[in-house]
Design a protein around this motif. Structure first.
Motif, short mmCIF file in Angstrom:
data_model
loop_
_atom_site.label_atom_id
_atom_site.label_comp_id
_atom_site.label_asym_id
_atom_site.label_seq_id
_atom_site.Cartn_x
_atom_site.Cartn_y
_atom_site.Cartn_z
N ALA A 141 0.84 -1.20 0.00
CA ALA A 141 0.00 0.00 0.00
C ALA A 141 0.87 1.25 0.00
O ALA A 141 0.55 2.25 -0.67
CB ALA A 141 -0.93 -0.01 1.21
N LEU A 142 1.97 1.21 0.73
CA LEU A 142 2.89 2.35 0.76
C LEU A 142 3.57 2.52 -0.59
O LEU A 142 3.72 3.64 -1.09
CB LEU A 142 3.94 2.14 1.86
N ALA A 143 4.00 1.40 -1.18
CA ALA A 143 4.67 1.47 -2.48
C ALA A 143 3.71 2.00 -3.55
O ALA A 143 4.11 2.78 -4.42
CB ALA A 143 5.19 0.09 -2.87
N ALA A 144 2.44 1.58 -3.48
CA ALA A 144 1.45 2.08 -4.44
C ALA A 144 1.25 3.58 -4.29
O ALA A 144 1.14 4.31 -5.28
CB ALA A 144 0.13 1.33 -4.25
N LEU A 145 1.21 4.04 -3.04
CA LEU A 145 1.06 5.48 -2.80
C LEU A 145 2.27 6.23 -3.34
O LEU A 145 2.12 7.28 -3.99
CB LEU A 145 0.90 5.74 -1.30
N TYR A 146 3.47 5.70 -3.10
CA TYR A 146 4.69 6.38 -3.57
C TYR A 146 4.71 6.46 -5.10
O TYR A 146 5.06 7.49 -5.68
CB TYR A 146 5.91 5.63 -3.06
#
Length: 291
Positions: free
Chosen positions: A186-191
């Protein structure tokens, strides 16, 4: 259209090996799922090989200790391939630099930084504040219950500096018992959404499947071109990865998609087909829970 089956043994004889997801299939983040354990024990007793393929950011031996504590015995699997091992190899080759900003839960995720003997001349990884970092290692959020948007200020700064984010676990969410948590994916997708560059090594991306195949070949128990089935509850990880690797998939509808597929013991056929169509995905087989 997917075929709904009642038990894994209905189709298991067609396959030399199974690439089996852990969370949502073999355990729920708290304890083992007994029917799934029994199914894998029976499959192995009949000559099948079980490779646990997990997006855990941990090394495989750490995962082995964890699942043993959950109640999954050694005779339910043959080898483990983790996203963490694939990502650690890339980290120690310097894919995001030597000075890294670490995102994860300490001390739980510290095993990620264990030395990796297979890498010759590994870089000297140093954890530093974001302002000094050359890249980001993300094993997960600092708080798995918090909205990932809380990381936007740090990600904006990191994107402006051109930092790459190594994602050690592409999963977006998991259910720990009855509690849903955010994962590194989820963090990687946001980044990525914010314009940063994220690097992935777990399902559905090729590196973890290469690792799983090498772990399978090292056992010397199957033909050189084995018949493999992937088993998992993640439509965008386990099932998408299987499709991209051109291997059959058994979708566990009673995991992350239990509500959408109206799964109790088995999925509602219409709800299941609506869900798969909405995801533009297919699976060779579906079962409510691995058994």
């Amino acid at each position: 259209m997917t075929q709904i089956i009642d038990r894994f043994e209905d189709i298991s004889g067609q396959y030399d090996a199974a690439f089996v997801d852990l969370w949502g299939c073999m355990h729920n983040g708290v304890h083992a799922l007994p029917a799934a354990v029994a199914a894998m024990q029976k499959y192995r007793a009949q000559g099948g090989v079980v490779i646990l393929v997990t997006n855990s950011p941990r090394p495989w031996d750490s995962v082995a200790r964890q699942i043993n504590g959950f109640g999954i015995p050694d005779d339910a699997w043959d080898a483990i391939a983790t996203s963490g091992d694939s990502a650690r190899a890339a980290m120690f080759r310097g894919i995001v630099g030597e000075k890294i900003w670490f995102m994860g839960e300490s001390p739980r995720d510290e095993d990620f930084f264990q030395p990796l003997k297979i890498i010759e001349n590994p870089v000297n990884i140093q954890k530093v504040p974001l302002e000094e970092a050359e890249g980001i290692i993300c094993c997960g959020p600092f708080d798995p219950l918090a909205d990932v948007a809380v990381n936007r200020p740090e990600f904006l700064y990191a994107k402006t500096k051109g930092l790459k984010l190594l994602c050690a676990n592409p999963d977006i969410i998991v259910d720990r018992g009855e509690v849903r948590e955010w994962c590194a994916g989820a963090l990687a997708a946001l980044y990525t959404e914010m314009g940063g560059e994220s690097l992935y090594f777990g399902k559905p991306h090729p590196p973890i499947y290469d690792l799983a195949r090498r772990r399978l070949a090292a056992l010397d128990k199957v033909p050189s071109d084995p018949r493999i089935i992937a088993i998992g509850d993640g439509i965008g990880t386990d099932i998408l990865g299987a499709l991209q690797e051109d291997i059959d998939a058994l979708f566990i509808s009673g995991g992350l998609a239990a509500a959408e597929t109206k799964t109790v013991h088995q999925p509602d056929p219409d709800a299941l087909n609506d869900f798969l169509n909405a995801q533009q995905m297919s699976a060779s087989y579906t079962i409510g829970h691995l058994r």
